[in-house]
Design a protein around this motif. Sequence first.
Motif, PDB file in Angstrom:
ATOM      1  N   ASP A 116     -90.134  68.018 -30.706  1.00 29.28           N
ATOM      2  CA  ASP A 116     -91.541  68.377 -30.847  1.00 29.28           C
ATOM      3  C   ASP A 116     -92.150  68.793 -29.505  1.00 29.28           C
ATOM      4  OD1 ASP A 116     -91.756  68.003 -33.601  1.00 29.28           O
ATOM      5  OD2 ASP A 116     -92.222  65.867 -33.396  1.00 29.28           O
ATOM      6  N   LEU A 117     -91.515  68.423 -28.409  1.00 26.81           N
ATOM      7  CA  LEU A 117     -92.038  68.742 -27.083  1.00 26.81           C
ATOM      8  C   LEU A 117     -91.642  70.131 -26.603  1.00 26.81           C
ATOM      9  CD1 LEU A 117     -91.275  65.380 -25.210  1.00 26.81           C
ATOM     10  CD2 LEU A 117     -93.309  65.990 -26.547  1.00 26.81           C
TER      11      LEU A 117
ATOM     12  N   ALA B   1     -88.574  76.953 -27.521  1.00 31.88           N
ATOM     13  CA  ALA B   1     -87.838  77.573 -28.622  1.00 31.88           C
ATOM     14  C   ALA B   1     -88.397  78.953 -28.934  1.00 31.88           C
ATOM     15  CB  ALA B   1     -87.894  76.680 -29.857  1.00 31.88           C
ATOM     16  N   ALA B   2     -89.710  79.090 -28.896  1.00 22.30           N
ATOM     17  CA  ALA B   2     -90.337  80.389 -29.163  1.00 22.30           C
ATOM     18  C   ALA B   2     -89.944  81.417 -28.118  1.00 22.30           C
ATOM     19  CB  ALA B   2     -91.857  80.230 -29.214  1.00 22.30           C
ATOM     20  N   ARG B   3     -89.684  80.952 -26.905  1.00 26.21           N
ATOM     21  CA  ARG B   3     -89.344  81.868 -25.822  1.00 26.21           C
ATOM     22  C   ARG B   3     -87.870  82.259 -25.818  1.00 26.21           C
ATOM     23  NH1 ARG B   3     -90.809  78.808 -21.921  1.00 26.21           N
ATOM     24  NH2 ARG B   3     -88.820  78.223 -21.003  1.00 26.21           N
ATOM     25  N   VAL B   4     -86.973  81.321 -26.151  1.00 26.00           N
ATOM     26  CA  VAL B   4     -85.545  81.579 -25.949  1.00 26.00           C
ATOM     27  C   VAL B   4     -84.778  81.878 -27.231  1.00 26.00           C
ATOM     28  CG1 VAL B   4     -85.572  80.124 -23.888  1.00 26.00           C
ATOM     29  CG2 VAL B   4     -84.811  79.151 -26.070  1.00 26.00           C
ATOM     30  N   LEU B   5     -85.385  81.622 -28.394  1.00 25.08           N
ATOM     31  CA  LEU B   5     -84.708  81.894 -29.660  1.00 25.08           C
ATOM     32  C   LEU B   5     -85.342  83.111 -30.333  1.00 25.08           C
ATOM     33  CD1 LEU B   5     -84.425  78.245 -31.053  1.00 25.08           C
ATOM     34  CD2 LEU B   5     -82.628  79.592 -29.919  1.00 25.08           C
ATOM     35  N   PRO B   6     -84.532  83.986 -30.918  1.00 25.89           N
ATOM     36  CA  PRO B   6     -85.075  85.208 -31.524  1.00 25.89           C
ATOM     37  C   PRO B   6     -86.105  84.952 -32.617  1.00 25.89           C
ATOM     38  CG  PRO B   6     -82.697  85.379 -31.259  1.00 25.89           C
ATOM     39  CD  PRO B   6     -83.064  83.955 -30.942  1.00 25.89           C
ATOM     40  N   ASP B   7     -85.916  83.898 -33.412  1.00 25.44           N
ATOM     41  CA  ASP B   7     -86.825  83.627 -34.525  1.00 25.44           C
ATOM     42  C   ASP B   7     -87.039  82.128 -34.624  1.00 25.44           C
ATOM     43  OD1 ASP B   7     -88.345  83.643 -36.818  1.00 25.44           O
ATOM     44  OD2 ASP B   7     -86.659  84.009 -38.167  1.00 25.44           O
ATOM     45  N   HIS B   8     -87.875  81.587 -33.724  1.00 23.36           N
ATOM     46  CA  HIS B   8     -88.036  80.137 -33.706  1.00 23.36           C
ATOM     47  C   HIS B   8     -88.815  79.655 -34.919  1.00 23.36           C
ATOM     48  CE1 HIS B   8     -92.295  80.055 -32.691  1.00 23.36           C
ATOM     49  NE2 HIS B   8     -92.252  78.738 -32.630  1.00 23.36           N
TER      50      HIS B   8
ATOM     51  N   PRO C  84     -89.982  74.972 -45.067  1.00 21.84           N
ATOM     52  CA  PRO C  84     -89.193  73.836 -44.585  1.00 21.84           C
ATOM     53  C   PRO C  84     -88.802  73.899 -43.118  1.00 21.84           C
ATOM     54  CG  PRO C  84     -87.758  75.383 -45.683  1.00 21.84           C
ATOM     55  CD  PRO C  84     -89.147  75.960 -45.778  1.00 21.84           C
ATOM     56  N   HIS C  85     -89.182  74.946 -42.410  1.00 22.26           N
ATOM     57  CA  HIS C  85     -88.731  75.102 -41.030  1.00 22.26           C
ATOM     58  C   HIS C  85     -89.396  74.092 -40.097  1.00 22.26           C
ATOM     59  CE1 HIS C  85     -87.705  79.071 -42.827  1.00 22.26           C
ATOM     60  NE2 HIS C  85     -86.567  78.801 -42.199  1.00 22.26           N
ATOM     61  N   LEU C  86     -88.730  73.817 -38.992  1.00 18.02           N
ATOM     62  CA  LEU C  86     -89.090  72.701 -38.118  1.00 18.02           C
ATOM     63  C   LEU C  86     -90.509  72.778 -37.602  1.00 18.02           C
ATOM     64  CD1 LEU C  86     -88.023  70.149 -36.664  1.00 18.02           C
ATOM     65  CD2 LEU C  86     -87.300  71.645 -34.796  1.00 18.02           C
ATOM     66  N   TYR C  87     -90.948  73.956 -37.197  1.00 20.94           N
ATOM     67  CA  TYR C  87     -92.254  74.093 -36.569  1.00 20.94           C
ATOM     68  C   TYR C  87     -93.298  74.700 -37.503  1.00 20.94           C
ATOM     69  CZ  TYR C  87     -89.510  73.168 -32.367  1.00 20.94           C
ATOM     70  OH  TYR C  87     -88.679  72.605 -31.434  1.00 20.94           O
ATOM     71  N   ALA C  88     -93.041  74.636 -38.803  1.00 26.02           N
ATOM     72  CA  ALA C  88     -93.969  75.246 -39.764  1.00 26.02           C
ATOM     73  C   ALA C  88     -95.263  74.454 -39.884  1.00 26.02           C
ATOM     74  CB  ALA C  88     -93.301  75.361 -41.130  1.00 26.02           C
TER      75      ALA C  88
ATOM     76  N   GLY D 185     -79.377  76.948 -25.291  1.00 28.44           N
ATOM     77  CA  GLY D 185     -79.212  75.504 -25.343  1.00 28.44           C
ATOM     78  C   GLY D 185     -79.471  74.836 -24.012  1.00 28.44           C
ATOM     79  N   GLU D 186     -79.037  75.449 -22.927  1.00 25.48           N
ATOM     80  CA  GLU D 186     -79.271  74.869 -21.606  1.00 25.48           C
ATOM     81  C   GLU D 186     -80.768  74.823 -21.297  1.00 25.48           C
ATOM     82  OE1 GLU D 186     -78.020  75.342 -16.894  1.00 25.48           O
ATOM     83  OE2 GLU D 186     -77.338  76.838 -18.358  1.00 25.48           O
ATOM     84  N   GLN D 187     -81.484  75.903 -21.570  1.00 27.21           N
ATOM     85  CA  GLN D 187     -82.924  75.922 -21.304  1.00 27.21           C
ATOM     86  C   GLN D 187     -83.659  74.897 -22.174  1.00 27.21           C
ATOM     87  OE1 GLN D 187     -84.726  79.967 -20.777  1.00 27.21           O
ATOM     88  NE2 GLN D 187     -82.670  80.700 -21.283  1.00 27.21           N
TER      89      GLN D 187
END
Length: 269
Positions: free
Chosen positions: A154-155, A160-167, A207-211, A241-243
């Motif tokens: 949650d932190l 995730a929005a920055r490093v994943l194509p579709d967070h 059902p997505h994590l940040y919905a 994953g590292e970021q």
Amino acid sequence: MISRDTNFVVRGSSAFAWMTTEDAARLAGNGEKRPIALLPTGAVEQHGPHLPMGLDIWLASAVAAAAAAGENGIRVCEPFAYGSSAHHRAFAGTMSLSPQTFIAVLVDLCSCLWQDGFLPVIINGHGGNRAAIQVAITTLGSQGVVSAGFSYFDLIADVAARVLPDHAGGTGHACALETSLMMHVLPASVRQNLIPDGATPPSWPDPHLYAGPAVSVWRPFEAIRENGVIGTPSEASAEAGEQLFVEAVRRSRQTILKIQSEYGQRSIA
């Protein structure tokens, strides 16, 4: 670079269980602030065809260990591996506690820590535990026990929005976020040839994590997608994953220290 604990066993100065009982009494009685006892929680449950069932508790433990490193006032307890996972029971190997059992164990463990002079903080790695942890903390508070808890993922929604194509539509369960983290923390555990293509079928509530749906429901995961995956794991990468891991550790440490200084000390008898 933040180190990874690929054995998922906390040893040495950061480990609660590494202490003797005399060590624990001395630490709890030393100074004005209660030392933090971090309790990792997670689950042993299905994570699609490509990830191990221990993912949730392993990642929570790895974040906890790295967040506590070098902090004299933080100790990491042995992980509470099993969570509330009835929504995954259609998949072989999933081990679930009822919410009532999970809450009762958390209350007992945190009560012991508080009575012995520690400030219990739950660091969670399983979305299905969120509601039960809130009930446990409320129950503890009504008994005069100060505790706190948070889910490390949650932190890092903005990361995730920055490093994943579709967070927003690609992050949920055994998704790009969890797959990326495991590619970094424990790469040998990821069955890369079995990562499924595609995304989650349309489903309401989302059902997505940040919905953050306004409506609360309960549903088995096989009813959402036959392989139990929510999100788009094909978008995962070790670089992402590292970021994600570095920020999860940094922000978890900040959160823990703020709990210790701004919240937990105000109610010490």
